[in-house]
Design an enzyme around this catalytic site. Sequence first.
Site, PDB file in Angstrom:
ATOM      1  N   CYS A 215       0.884  -1.163   0.000  1.00 30.59           N
ATOM      2  CA  CYS A 215       0.000   0.000   0.000  1.00 30.59           C
ATOM      3  C   CYS A 215       0.917   1.206   0.000  1.00 30.59           C
ATOM      4  O   CYS A 215       1.555   1.493   0.999  1.00 30.59           O
ATOM      5  CB  CYS A 215      -0.927   0.039   1.220  1.00 30.59           C
ATOM      6  SG  CYS A 215      -1.865   1.580   1.277  1.00 30.59           S
TER       7      CYS A 215
ATOM      8  N   CYS B 102      -0.565   4.207   2.488  1.00 32.64           N
ATOM      9  CA  CYS B 102      -0.510   4.039   3.945  1.00 32.64           C
ATOM     10  C   CYS B 102      -0.186   2.586   4.275  1.00 32.64           C
ATOM     11  O   CYS B 102       0.958   2.180   4.144  1.00 32.64           O
ATOM     12  CB  CYS B 102      -1.800   4.505   4.593  1.00 32.64           C
ATOM     13  SG  CYS B 102      -3.316   3.998   3.757  1.00 32.64           S
ATOM     14  N   SER B 103      -1.158   1.793   4.672  1.00 36.52           N
ATOM     15  CA  SER B 103      -0.847   0.411   5.055  1.00 36.52           C
ATOM     16  C   SER B 103      -2.042  -0.511   4.851  1.00 36.52           C
ATOM     17  O   SER B 103      -2.236  -1.451   5.618  1.00 36.52           O
ATOM     18  CB  SER B 103      -0.394   0.368   6.507  1.00 36.52           C
ATOM     19  OG  SER B 103      -1.406   0.923   7.339  1.00 36.52           O
ATOM     20  N   CYS B 104      -2.876  -0.240   3.824  1.00 33.93           N
ATOM     21  CA  CYS B 104      -4.056  -1.072   3.574  1.00 33.93           C
ATOM     22  C   CYS B 104      -3.643  -2.534   3.399  1.00 33.93           C
ATOM     23  O   CYS B 104      -2.665  -2.831   2.723  1.00 33.93           O
ATOM     24  CB  CYS B 104      -4.797  -0.587   2.330  1.00 33.93           C
ATOM     25  SG  CYS B 104      -5.407   1.093   2.518  1.00 33.93           S
TER      26      CYS B 104
HETATM   27 FE    FE Z   1      -3.356   2.075   2.871  1.00 35.22          FE
END
Ligand code: FE
Length: 196
Positions: A104, A107-109
Amino acid sequence: MSGDHASAPVAARVRHVEALLEARGLLDPGEIDARIEAFLAGGSPAQGARVVARAWTDPGFAARLLVDANAALRELGLSMAGGLQEQRLKVVANGPDEHHVVVCTLCSCYPIALLGPSPGWYKSEAYRSRVVRDPRGVLREFGLDLPATTSITVWDASAESRYLVLPRRPDGTDGLAEAELAGLVTRKGLIGTAAV
Ligand code: FE
């Protein structure tokens, strides 16, 4: 509520909104915590490994998984909902000459409802920025040295779409039962930073 220093003001604001909603009878005390706990408790890399092992042993399931992963997950009693709104999952299959890896960039999906919380390196700035520019080099640092003839596709997860890699079944595993096959699958394999 725990968190680092950067998230403390956000946590305080969230708690304030929670308190307001509770005071007005719109939210039962503890309801959000209970929902989050249910969400996190449901996810584990072992669930992803189960999905992969089923796909390796059942070609019909594998085909359905690649067409509509959310529907196929339900066949195993799994879901991308985790007590909240269901997220869309796309499964991408590695082949003899193609490899997939998930990131991602924003961000950090991550498919938390299925796999649980993501590893720290997945959230790192270094991984997120570099795997897009130089996937082959980054994978080599993970110990995965792919031949130059193998094409690499990087999938950028988002709030709407999450991805899971279906690794190739290792050679010499013909005699293994489904549960034993699941034991071979790692979290890195499900993200694409390991072969399996
Ligand atoms: Fe994300």
